[in-house]
Design a protein around this motif. Structure first.
Motif, PDB file in Angstrom:
ATOM      1  N   ARG A  12       0.828  -1.210   0.000  1.00 34.99           N
ATOM      2  CA  ARG A  12       0.000   0.000   0.000  1.00 34.99           C
ATOM      3  C   ARG A  12       0.853   1.246   0.000  1.00 34.99           C
ATOM      4  NH1 ARG A  12      -5.082  -1.149   3.820  1.00 34.99           N
ATOM      5  NH2 ARG A  12      -5.887   0.554   2.582  1.00 34.99           N
ATOM      6  N   THR A  13       2.021   1.098  -0.472  1.00 41.51           N
ATOM      7  CA  THR A  13       2.892   2.254  -0.522  1.00 41.51           C
ATOM      8  C   THR A  13       2.580   3.101  -1.746  1.00 41.51           C
ATOM      9  OG1 THR A  13       4.534   0.960  -1.696  1.00 41.51           O
ATOM     10  CG2 THR A  13       4.759   1.094   0.668  1.00 41.51           C
ATOM     11  N   LYS A  14       2.708   4.358  -1.559  1.00 42.90           N
ATOM     12  CA  LYS A  14       2.505   5.281  -2.664  1.00 42.90           C
ATOM     13  C   LYS A  14       3.075   6.637  -2.275  1.00 42.90           C
ATOM     14  CE  LYS A  14      -2.187   5.530  -1.056  1.00 42.90           C
ATOM     15  NZ  LYS A  14      -3.560   5.253  -1.462  1.00 42.90           N
ATOM     16  N   PHE A  15       3.092   7.479  -3.239  1.00 47.75           N
ATOM     17  CA  PHE A  15       3.552   8.833  -2.962  1.00 47.75           C
ATOM     18  C   PHE A  15       2.347   9.729  -2.715  1.00 47.75           C
ATOM     19  CE2 PHE A  15       7.320   7.180  -4.961  1.00 47.75           C
ATOM     20  CZ  PHE A  15       8.328   7.797  -4.245  1.00 47.75           C
ATOM     21  N   LEU A  16       2.507  10.589  -1.752  1.00 49.09           N
ATOM     22  CA  LEU A  16       1.470  11.563  -1.446  1.00 49.09           C
ATOM     23  C   LEU A  16       2.016  12.950  -1.739  1.00 49.09           C
ATOM     24  CD1 LEU A  16       0.406  10.265   2.074  1.00 49.09           C
ATOM     25  CD2 LEU A  16      -0.626   9.691  -0.120  1.00 49.09           C
ATOM     26  N   ARG A  17       1.172  13.763  -2.290  1.00 46.29           N
ATOM     27  CA  ARG A  17       1.584  15.154  -2.486  1.00 46.29           C
ATOM     28  C   ARG A  17       1.012  15.974  -1.347  1.00 46.29           C
ATOM     29  NH1 ARG A  17       4.374  17.634  -6.142  1.00 46.29           N
ATOM     30  NH2 ARG A  17       4.135  19.855  -6.464  1.00 46.29           N
ATOM     31  N   LEU A  18       1.906  16.501  -0.556  1.00 48.54           N
ATOM     32  CA  LEU A  18       1.487  17.241   0.631  1.00 48.54           C
ATOM     33  C   LEU A  18       1.789  18.722   0.472  1.00 48.54           C
ATOM     34  CD1 LEU A  18       2.870  14.919   3.446  1.00 48.54           C
ATOM     35  CD2 LEU A  18       0.646  14.849   2.339  1.00 48.54           C
ATOM     36  N   LYS A  19       0.949  19.495   1.106  1.00 41.65           N
ATOM     37  CA  LYS A  19       1.180  20.931   1.125  1.00 41.65           C
ATOM     38  C   LYS A  19       1.532  21.354   2.537  1.00 41.65           C
ATOM     39  CE  LYS A  19      -0.757  25.285  -0.392  1.00 41.65           C
ATOM     40  NZ  LYS A  19      -1.807  25.914  -1.196  1.00 41.65           N
ATOM     41  N   CYS A  20       2.634  22.013   2.660  1.00 45.74           N
ATOM     42  CA  CYS A  20       3.079  22.476   3.969  1.00 45.74           C
ATOM     43  C   CYS A  20       2.113  23.535   4.486  1.00 45.74           C
ATOM     44  CB  CYS A  20       4.492  23.031   3.861  1.00 45.74           C
ATOM     45  SG  CYS A  20       5.084  23.743   5.400  1.00 45.74           S
ATOM     46  N   GLN A  21       1.726  23.376   5.758  1.00 45.44           N
ATOM     47  CA  GLN A  21       0.819  24.362   6.342  1.00 45.44           C
ATOM     48  C   GLN A  21       1.546  25.633   6.729  1.00 45.44           C
ATOM     49  OE1 GLN A  21      -0.843  21.896   9.504  1.00 45.44           O
ATOM     50  NE2 GLN A  21      -2.777  21.855   8.415  1.00 45.44           N
ATOM     51  N   LYS A  59      -2.281  18.812   4.755  1.00 51.17           N
ATOM     52  CA  LYS A  59      -3.238  18.483   3.713  1.00 51.17           C
ATOM     53  C   LYS A  59      -2.603  17.655   2.593  1.00 51.17           C
ATOM     54  CE  LYS A  59      -6.412  20.727   0.519  1.00 51.17           C
ATOM     55  NZ  LYS A  59      -6.835  21.996  -0.048  1.00 51.17           N
ATOM     56  N   ILE A  60      -3.312  16.589   2.225  1.00 47.79           N
ATOM     57  CA  ILE A  60      -2.849  15.807   1.084  1.00 47.79           C
ATOM     58  C   ILE A  60      -3.448  16.412  -0.176  1.00 47.79           C
ATOM     59  CG2 ILE A  60      -2.892  13.553  -0.049  1.00 47.79           C
ATOM     60  CD1 ILE A  60      -3.227  12.294   2.726  1.00 47.79           C
ATOM     61  N   ILE A  61      -2.589  16.859  -1.050  1.00 44.29           N
ATOM     62  CA  ILE A  61      -3.052  17.433  -2.309  1.00 44.29           C
ATOM     63  C   ILE A  61      -3.572  16.326  -3.215  1.00 44.29           C
ATOM     64  CG2 ILE A  61      -2.410  18.797  -4.341  1.00 44.29           C
ATOM     65  CD1 ILE A  61      -2.217  20.347  -1.742  1.00 44.29           C
ATOM     66  N   LYS A  62      -2.808  15.265  -3.254  1.00 45.33           N
ATOM     67  CA  LYS A  62      -3.107  14.229  -4.222  1.00 45.33           C
ATOM     68  C   LYS A  62      -2.372  12.958  -3.821  1.00 45.33           C
ATOM     69  CE  LYS A  62      -2.470  15.326  -8.733  1.00 45.33           C
ATOM     70  NZ  LYS A  62      -1.705  15.404  -9.978  1.00 45.33           N
ATOM     71  N   GLU A  63      -2.956  11.816  -4.131  1.00 44.81           N
ATOM     72  CA  GLU A  63      -2.247  10.561  -3.927  1.00 44.81           C
ATOM     73  C   GLU A  63      -1.747  10.073  -5.263  1.00 44.81           C
ATOM     74  OE1 GLU A  63      -4.516   7.708  -1.847  1.00 44.81           O
ATOM     75  OE2 GLU A  63      -4.629   8.902  -0.017  1.00 44.81           O
ATOM     76  N   LEU A  64      -0.489   9.740  -5.313  1.00 41.87           N
ATOM     77  CA  LEU A  64       0.140   9.302  -6.556  1.00 41.87           C
ATOM     78  C   LEU A  64       0.445   7.827  -6.467  1.00 41.87           C
ATOM     79  CD1 LEU A  64       2.671  12.229  -6.563  1.00 41.87           C
ATOM     80  CD2 LEU A  64       0.584  12.162  -7.907  1.00 41.87           C
ATOM     81  N   GLU A  65       0.166   7.120  -7.510  1.00 36.56           N
ATOM     82  CA  GLU A  65       0.454   5.685  -7.496  1.00 36.56           C
ATOM     83  C   GLU A  65       1.938   5.436  -7.650  1.00 36.56           C
ATOM     84  OE1 GLU A  65      -1.492   3.299  -6.771  1.00 36.56           O
ATOM     85  OE2 GLU A  65      -3.209   4.621  -6.574  1.00 36.56           O
TER      86      GLU A  65
END
Ligand SMILES: [Zn+2]
Length: 65
Positions: A12-21, A59-65
């Motif tokens: 279940r590993t993947k890359f997440l695009r996170l935005k720094c608060q 906040k997770i912007i997007k989940e990347l496969e």
């Protein structure tokens, strides 16, 4: 499309695009990172690591496969 698919757990590993608060910087973080991912711009912690995956603190912007 059968229940058979559930018999084989996929990683279940993947890359997440996170935005720094703190500063709004966006960066990709590996969900199975062994170390706390930090913002490359302001060095604030973006997520906490657990046994197998990270818990995002921002906040997770997007989940990347
Ligand atoms: Zn930042």
């Amino acid at each position: 499309m059968t229940a058979k698919k559930d018999m084989i757990p996929k990683p279940r590993t993947k890359f997440l695009r996170l935005k720094c608060q703190g500063c709004g910087n966006e960066q990709n973080v590996f969900s199975a990172a062994s170390r706390q991912p930090k913002c490359l711009a302001c060095n604030s912690v973006l997520a906490q690591t657990t046994a197998s995956r990270i818990r995002t603190k921002t906040k997770i912007i997007k989940e990347l496969e």
